[in-house]
Design an enzyme around this catalytic site. Structure first.
Site, PDB file in Angstrom:
ATOM      1  N   ASP A  85       0.849  -1.189   0.000  1.00 44.12           N
ATOM      2  CA  ASP A  85       0.000   0.000   0.000  1.00 44.12           C
ATOM      3  C   ASP A  85       0.892   1.249   0.000  1.00 44.12           C
ATOM      4  O   ASP A  85       1.804   1.368   0.832  1.00 44.12           O
ATOM      5  CB  ASP A  85      -0.854  -0.053   1.282  1.00 44.12           C
ATOM      6  CG  ASP A  85      -1.963   0.985   1.306  1.00 44.12           C
ATOM      7  OD1 ASP A  85      -2.406   1.413   0.225  1.00 44.12           O
ATOM      8  OD2 ASP A  85      -2.401   1.341   2.431  1.00 44.12           O
ATOM      9  N   HIS A 181      -7.648   9.923   3.857  1.00 43.11           N
ATOM     10  CA  HIS A 181      -7.205   8.949   4.863  1.00 43.11           C
ATOM     11  C   HIS A 181      -7.554   9.383   6.285  1.00 43.11           C
ATOM     12  O   HIS A 181      -7.676  10.570   6.558  1.00 43.11           O
ATOM     13  CB  HIS A 181      -5.688   8.752   4.756  1.00 43.11           C
ATOM     14  CG  HIS A 181      -5.281   8.090   3.477  1.00 43.11           C
ATOM     15  ND1 HIS A 181      -4.659   8.758   2.462  1.00 43.11           N
ATOM     16  CD2 HIS A 181      -5.436   6.817   3.055  1.00 43.11           C
ATOM     17  CE1 HIS A 181      -4.444   7.920   1.452  1.00 43.11           C
ATOM     18  NE2 HIS A 181      -4.910   6.740   1.781  1.00 43.11           N
ATOM     19  N   GLY A 226      -8.864   5.702   1.261  1.00 42.71           N
ATOM     20  CA  GLY A 226      -9.526   6.545   2.251  1.00 42.71           C
ATOM     21  C   GLY A 226     -11.014   6.263   2.388  1.00 42.71           C
ATOM     22  O   GLY A 226     -11.814   7.184   2.521  1.00 42.71           O
TER      23      GLY A 226
HETATM   24  P1  13P Z   1      -8.851   4.851   5.609  1.00 41.22           P
HETATM   25  O1  13P Z   1      -7.975   5.699   6.464  1.00 41.22           O
HETATM   26  O2  13P Z   1     -10.090   5.583   5.203  1.00 41.22           O
HETATM   27  O3  13P Z   1      -9.161   3.534   6.236  1.00 41.22           O
HETATM   28  O4  13P Z   1      -8.064   4.559   4.233  1.00 41.22           O
HETATM   29  C1  13P Z   1      -7.162   3.487   4.138  1.00 41.22           C
HETATM   30  C2  13P Z   1      -6.366   3.519   2.893  1.00 41.22           C
HETATM   31  O5  13P Z   1      -6.647   4.224   1.938  1.00 41.22           O
HETATM   32  C3  13P Z   1      -5.200   2.634   2.830  1.00 41.22           C
HETATM   33  O6  13P Z   1      -4.454   2.850   1.672  1.00 41.22           O
HETATM   34  O1  G3H Z   2      -3.373   4.797   3.496  1.00 39.95           O
HETATM   35  C1  G3H Z   2      -2.779   4.684   4.552  1.00 39.95           C
HETATM   36  C2  G3H Z   2      -3.011   3.494   5.390  1.00 39.95           C
HETATM   37  O2  G3H Z   2      -4.072   3.703   6.268  1.00 39.95           O
HETATM   38  C3  G3H Z   2      -1.749   3.078   6.059  1.00 39.95           C
HETATM   39  O3  G3H Z   2      -1.452   3.927   7.111  1.00 39.95           O
HETATM   40  O4  G3H Z   2       0.935   4.484   6.847  1.00 39.95           O
HETATM   41  O5  G3H Z   2      -0.202   4.622   9.079  1.00 39.95           O
HETATM   42  O6  G3H Z   2       0.280   2.394   8.036  1.00 39.95           O
HETATM   43  P1  G3H Z   2      -0.006   3.861   7.821  1.00 39.95           P
HETATM   44 ZN    ZN Z   3      -4.526   4.853   0.956  1.00 40.01          ZN
END
Ligand code: 13P
Ligand code: G3H
Ligand code: ZN
Length: 324
Positions: A85, A181, A226
Site C-alpha cells: 500500500d 485517509h 480513504g
Molecule cells: P482509511 O484511512 O479511510 O481507512 O483509508 C485506508 C487507505 O486508503 C489505505 O491505503
Molecule cells: O493509506 C494509509 C493506510 O491507512 C496506512 O497507514 O501508513 O499509518 O500504516 P499507515
Molecule cells: Zn490509501
C-alpha cells in the site's frame, strides 16, 4: 494471486474487493476469518508504516500463513492478494516484488505528472516480469495519515487518465473523488450537522468525476483509498471509555455501496479496523481493570474487527460468495 482476474470479475459483477491493511496478527486473523466465512476474495495490504512497525519479513510470512490458515479454516482455494500500500519509491516496490508480494502500489500522486508517469512506468516494467500487478495513483487525497500526507485534495482530472493509464501500463488506477485517509475525513465546516444526533453529515463524493473517468477508461479497474466510514458506534464507545475523538467522520456506507457497483473494484479500509480494535480494547480494559493478559483484551478486539470486516464484505462491497 495477483489482482488481474479478481478485478475483471469485480468490474463485470458490479462489486468491489476489500483491501484491508494489516499490521498485527489479530488483524490478519480477523481478515482471513471474515474472508473465509463470507467466501470473499480479499486483498491484504501492508504499508511502509506497517513494515516499519512489524518488520517486513514477518509481514510477508504472515501473509503466507494467512493462505495456509484460510485453507485450515476450510477454504479450499482462498483468493488472497498480498499488496504493498502506498509504495513511495521504485526501490520499495522492487523490494516487495522480490519478497513475493503479488501486487504493489506505486503512489507518485504528489509528484509532478511526468515524474509520476516515469516512476510508475519503471515499477510496472519490473513488476510485470514477475506477473505482479501494479496500482498507480493520479489525483491527491486530502488528510493526514502517519506516512501518507497531503495538504489539500485535488480531484483526479478525467482528461489525464487515458494518457496516464496508457503510458504507465498500470493495472489499476487509484483516484481522488473526495475520500481521504484517517478518521477525520472532513472538517466540520465542510459538513452539515444532524440536528437530532449532533453528528457531522459529510458532503457527497464527486460521482460526476468518477463517471467521467469511467467513460474515458471503460472497464478499467478503479481504486478508492480513504474509504473508512468511521462507524459512529465505535467512535462513541471509544469516547465513552476514556478516548477523545471529537467530530471523527468518514465516508457514508451508501456512497461506498454505490461506488462498488461502478468500475471501482478495490476499496481500501484501514481506519475502521483501528477504531474497531481500539473501541473493544478500551471497553474491555475499563470493564476489567484487574486483567493484564493481552490475550484477554485482544480476543474481543479481534472479534470486533472480524464483525466489521464481514459487514463491509456483505453489506457494503458485495464481494461475498465471489470466489472464482
Ligand atoms: P482509511 O484511512 O479511510 O481507512 O483509508 C485506508 C487507505 O486508503 C489505505 O491505503
Ligand atoms: O493509506 C494509509 C493506510 O491507512 C496506512 O497507514 O501508513 O499509518 O500504516 P499507515
Ligand atoms: Zn490509501
Amino acid at each position: 494471486m495477483n489482482t488481474r482476474e479478481m478485478f475483471k470479475r469485480a468490474v463485470d459483477g458490479g462489486y468491489a474487493i476489500p483491501a484491508f491493511n494489516f499490521n498485527t496478527m489479530e488483524q490478519m486473523q480477523a481478515i482471513v476469518q471474515a474472508a473465509v466465512e463470507t467466501k470473499s476474495p480479499v486483498i491484504m495490504q501492508v504499508s511502509k508504516g506497517a513494515r516499519n512497525y512489524a518488520n517486513a519479513t514477518i509481514l510477508r510470512y504472515m501473509a503466507e500463513g494467512a493462505v495456509a490458515y484460510a485453507k485450515e479454516l476450510g477454504c479450499e482455494h482462498p483468493e488472497i492478494v498480498l499488496h504493498l500500500d502506498h509504495g513511495d519509491s521504485f526501490e520499495l516496490c522492487k523490494d516487495c516484488i522480490d519478497m513475493g508480494f503479488s501486487s504493489v502500489m506505486y503512489d507518485g500522486s504528489s509528484l509532478p505528472y511526468e515524474e509520476n508517469i516515469r516512476i510508475s512506468r519503471q515499477v510496472v516494467e519490473y513488476a510485470h516480469k514477475y506477473d505482479v500487478t501494479v496500482e498507480c495513483e493520479l489525483g491527491v487525497l486530502a488528510g493526514v495519515e502517519d506516512e501518507v500526507v497531503a495538504e489539500e485534495s485535488h480531484y483526479t482530472k478525467p482528461e489525464e487518465v487515458i494518457d496516464f493509464a496508457t503510458r504507465t501500463g498500470c493495472d489499476s488506477l487509484a483516484i481522488s473523488i473526495g475520500t481521504s485517509h484517517g478518521a477525520y475525513k472532513f472538517k466540520p465546516e465542510q459538513c452539515t450537522r444532524d440536528p437530532k444526533t449532533g453528528k457531522l453529515v459529510p458532503p457527497p463524493l464527486a460521482f460526476d468525476v468518477l463517471a467521467e473517468i469511467e467513460q474515458k477508461l471503460p472497464g478499467f479497474p478503479i481504486v478508492l483509498h480513504g474509504s473508512s466510514s468511521v462507524p459512529q458506534d465505535e467512535v462513541d464507545t471509544i469516547n465513552k471509555f476514556g478516548g477523545n475523538l471529537p467530530d471523527a467522520v468518514g465516508i457514508p456506507e451508501e456512497q461506498l455501496r454505490k461506488a462498488s457497483q461502478s468500475a471501482v473494484c478495490k476499496i481500501n479500509i484501514d481506519s475502521d479496523s483501528r477504531l474497531a480494535m481500539t473501541a473493544a480494547i478500551r471497553q474491555y480494559l475499563a470493564e476489567h481493570p484487574d486483567h493484564f493478559d493481552p490475550r484477554q483484551y485482544l480476543k474481543p478486539a479481534r472479534e470486533n474487527m472480524k464483525k466489521m470486516y464481514i459487514h463491509k464484505i456483505v453489506n457494503v462491497l458485495g464481494s461475498d460468495g465471489k470466489l472464482g
